[in-house]
Write an enzyme that holds these catalytic residues in place. Structure first.
Site, short mmCIF file in Angstrom:
data_model
loop_
_atom_site.label_atom_id
_atom_site.label_comp_id
_atom_site.label_asym_id
_atom_site.label_seq_id
_atom_site.Cartn_x
_atom_site.Cartn_y
_atom_site.Cartn_z
N GLY A 70 28.73 11.84 -28.19
CA GLY A 70 27.95 10.82 -28.89
C GLY A 70 28.59 10.35 -30.18
O GLY A 70 28.27 9.28 -30.68
N LEU A 71 29.48 11.17 -30.73
CA LEU A 71 30.10 10.77 -32.00
C LEU A 71 31.32 9.90 -31.73
O LEU A 71 31.51 8.87 -32.37
CB LEU A 71 30.48 12.03 -32.79
CG LEU A 71 30.22 11.92 -34.29
CD1 LEU A 71 30.20 13.29 -34.93
CD2 LEU A 71 31.27 11.07 -34.98
N ASN A 118 18.07 9.12 -32.76
CA ASN A 118 18.88 8.01 -32.26
C ASN A 118 18.33 7.48 -30.96
O ASN A 118 17.76 8.21 -30.15
CB ASN A 118 20.35 8.44 -32.12
CG ASN A 118 20.67 8.97 -30.74
OD1 ASN A 118 20.93 8.19 -29.81
ND2 ASN A 118 20.60 10.28 -30.57
N ASN A 147 32.24 12.79 -21.09
CA ASN A 147 30.82 12.78 -20.75
C ASN A 147 30.49 11.40 -20.16
O ASN A 147 30.75 10.38 -20.80
CB ASN A 147 30.05 13.08 -22.05
CG ASN A 147 28.55 13.04 -21.91
OD1 ASN A 147 28.00 12.08 -21.38
ND2 ASN A 147 27.88 14.06 -22.41
N SER A 183 19.90 12.05 -21.59
CA SER A 183 19.63 11.19 -22.74
C SER A 183 18.24 10.59 -22.56
O SER A 183 17.89 10.13 -21.48
CB SER A 183 20.65 10.05 -22.81
OG SER A 183 20.15 9.05 -23.67
N ASN A 185 17.28 7.90 -23.89
CA ASN A 185 17.33 6.49 -24.30
C ASN A 185 17.72 5.51 -23.20
O ASN A 185 17.90 4.33 -23.47
CB ASN A 185 18.27 6.34 -25.50
CG ASN A 185 17.80 7.18 -26.66
OD1 ASN A 185 16.63 7.16 -27.01
ND2 ASN A 185 18.71 7.97 -27.24
N ASN A 246 20.51 18.39 -24.79
CA ASN A 246 20.52 17.05 -25.40
C ASN A 246 19.41 16.99 -26.47
O ASN A 246 18.80 18.01 -26.80
CB ASN A 246 20.30 16.01 -24.30
CG ASN A 246 21.11 14.74 -24.58
OD1 ASN A 246 21.08 14.22 -25.70
ND2 ASN A 246 21.82 14.25 -23.58
N GLY A 268 19.43 17.99 -34.63
CA GLY A 268 19.54 18.69 -35.90
C GLY A 268 18.58 19.87 -35.99
O GLY A 268 18.10 20.37 -34.97
N SER A 319 24.83 16.88 -35.52
CA SER A 319 24.06 16.51 -36.71
C SER A 319 24.53 17.23 -37.98
O SER A 319 24.57 16.62 -39.06
CB SER A 319 22.57 16.80 -36.48
OG SER A 319 22.09 16.05 -35.39
C1 FMN Z 1 23.71 9.48 -32.79
C2 FMN Z 1 23.77 10.41 -31.62
C3 FMN Z 1 24.30 9.96 -30.43
C4 FMN Z 1 24.37 10.80 -29.33
N1 FMN Z 1 24.92 10.34 -28.18
C5 FMN Z 1 25.05 11.17 -27.13
C6 FMN Z 1 25.69 10.74 -25.95
O1 FMN Z 1 26.16 9.61 -25.87
N2 FMN Z 1 25.78 11.60 -24.91
C7 FMN Z 1 25.29 12.88 -24.97
O2 FMN Z 1 25.42 13.63 -24.00
N3 FMN Z 1 24.70 13.33 -26.10
C8 FMN Z 1 24.57 12.52 -27.16
N4 FMN Z 1 23.98 12.98 -28.31
C9 FMN Z 1 23.41 14.34 -28.33
C10 FMN Z 1 24.38 15.36 -28.93
O3 FMN Z 1 25.54 15.47 -28.15
C11 FMN Z 1 23.70 16.74 -29.04
O4 FMN Z 1 23.35 17.18 -27.75
C12 FMN Z 1 22.45 16.70 -29.91
O5 FMN Z 1 22.63 15.85 -31.02
C13 FMN Z 1 22.07 18.09 -30.41
O6 FMN Z 1 23.06 18.63 -31.25
P1 FMN Z 1 22.94 18.62 -32.87
O7 FMN Z 1 21.58 19.17 -33.20
O8 FMN Z 1 24.08 19.48 -33.35
O9 FMN Z 1 23.08 17.20 -33.28
C14 FMN Z 1 23.89 12.14 -29.43
C15 FMN Z 1 23.36 12.59 -30.64
C16 FMN Z 1 23.29 11.75 -31.73
C17 FMN Z 1 22.72 12.27 -33.02
#
Ligand code: FMN
Length: 356
Positions: A70-71, A118, A147, A183, A185, A246, A268, A319
């Site tokens: 996602g980043l 997001n 991914n 996801s 979304n 996710n 987060g 996050s």
């Molecule tokens: C802005 C944003 C975009 C993300 N986009 C994706 C994505 O495209 N594909 C995916 O599998 N996870 C995506 N994620 C989820 C992250 O990979 C992760 O599973 C989730 O943020 C939990 O981890 P964290 O608490 O360390 O952020 C996204 C997360 C954020 C914050």
């Protein structure tokens, strides 16, 4: 004093969250093109210690903590993630055809909760462009995952074709594929986690991927024993691993009650326990037959340790990078070594994928 917390973060946090994100990413992409200071950065950020080595998916991971998907959705800075101290990077989500995602604003910070919400909706340059980016910059010093997801206008009945099309365009360019079926979304995407759909999707993706391992990324919002049924289907389909988890649709105990109203996935600190619980349940079902990558609310070495004890083999962070800066990766790796000494653990291989 933390340079990130005291200087960079206040500047970045004054800007719209996605604008800040894009400018950092462009900087990293530029840095990757120039390559200046890569060795110095690596010397500063990398923890070199054989006790942290993890063998999983037929690959050697020198460090357990990687970048979550996602980043870097379009593989714009794959080398930079290694330079910043990550042990691996998962790129994407990549859709077979380009699409713009949801209208902005679609990314929100909740600093009081150390959380993000997001609803990006898979903004993707498409698999062909991402394949071009990877092809032009390979090989990579760290393992790289791709991914993949489906386009928004593809109905669920035809979803398999989208995943297969993305995999076929990216084949040979990544060390593993992750099927993103979690996801929140993309309308109805999570329905692909239902066992019969899941099994067919995994089977055909595994076939398309050839020798490259295929993992499945699951949601943290399962009720009853639906997660267990999904994991059975994932294993029956021949997946090589599971990523848990996710973002969540739940909004429990948030301080920023106004921002909490925004639609989308929450990540987060507030996701931490839910994600750990999901890892524990996944591990209870897989019993170590396939590796589990733990992700969700990891911000400290203690958080990372908790995920490893719950059954994770590898870890990912998103996050915490936004709130603490890239120094968080090294801090977690060094902290893990301290915890291992405290616990009398000689190598991380002794605890990973054990599930206690
Ligand atoms: C802005 C944003 C975009 C993300 N986009 C994706 C994505 O495209 N594909 C995916 O599998 N996870 C995506 N994620 C989820 C992250 O990979 C992760 O599973 C989730 O943020 C939990 O981890 P964290 O608490 O360390 O952020 C996204 C997360 C954020 C914050």
């Amino acid at each position: 004093m933390s340079l990130y917390r005291e200087i960079a973060r206040p500047v970045l946090f004054r800007r719209d969250a996605e604008d800040a994100h894009l400018s950092v990413l462009h900087m990293l992409a530029l840095w990757q093109r120039l390559g200046v200071g890569a060795r110095l950065a690596q010397a500063l950020t990398h923890v070199t210690d054989p006790r942290l080595h993890v063998r999983a998916l037929g690959l050697d991971f020198q460090l357990p903590v990687g970048l979550a998907a996602g980043l870097d959705k379009h593989a714009e800075a794959p080398h930079a993630w290694g330079w910043l101290g990550f042990g691996h990077a998962e790129l994407g989500t990549i859709t077979p055809r380009p699409q713009s995602g949801n209208p902005r604003p679609r990314l929100f910070r909740l600093p009081a909760d150390e959380a993000l919400i997001n609803r990006m909706g898979f903004n993707s340059l498409g698999a062909a462009k991402v394949a071009e980016n990877l092809f032009a910059t390979r090989p990579f010093a760290i393992p790289i995952g791709a991914n993949v997801g489906k386009n928004k206008d593809t109905p669920n009945e035809a979803a398999v074709d989208d995943y297969v099309a993305a995999i076929e365009q990216l084949r040979g360019l990544s060390d593993w594929f992750t099927l993103n079926v979690s996801s929140p979304n993309t309308p109805d995407l999570r329905k692909l986690q239902q066992p019969s759909a899941m099994r067919a999707l995994v089977e055909q993706s595994v076939q398309a991927a050839g020798a490259t391992p295929v993992l499945v990324k699951v949601a943290p919002d399962f009720v009853d024993d639906d997660l267990e049924q999904t994991i059975d289907a994932v294993l029956e389909g021949g997946a090589a691993g599971v990523i848990a988890s996710n973002t969540t649709l739940t909004r429990d105990n948030l301080r920023d009650t106004a921002r909490a109203q925004e639609a989308g996935g929450l990540s987060g600190a507030p996701l931490k326990d839910k994600a750990t619980q999901t890892i524990r349940r996944v591990y209870a079902r897989t019993q170590g037959r396939v590796p589990v990558i733990g992700v969700g609310g990891i911000a400290t070495a203690e958080d990372a340790w908790e995920k490893l004890l719950a059954g994770a083999d590898l870890l990912q962070v998103y996050s915490a990078l936004i709130f603490q800066g890239p120094g968080v990766v090294k801090a977690i790796h060094l902290g893990l070594l301290d915890i291992m000494e405290r616990e009398g653990v000689k190598s991380i291989g002794e605890v990973v994928g054990q599930g206690t």
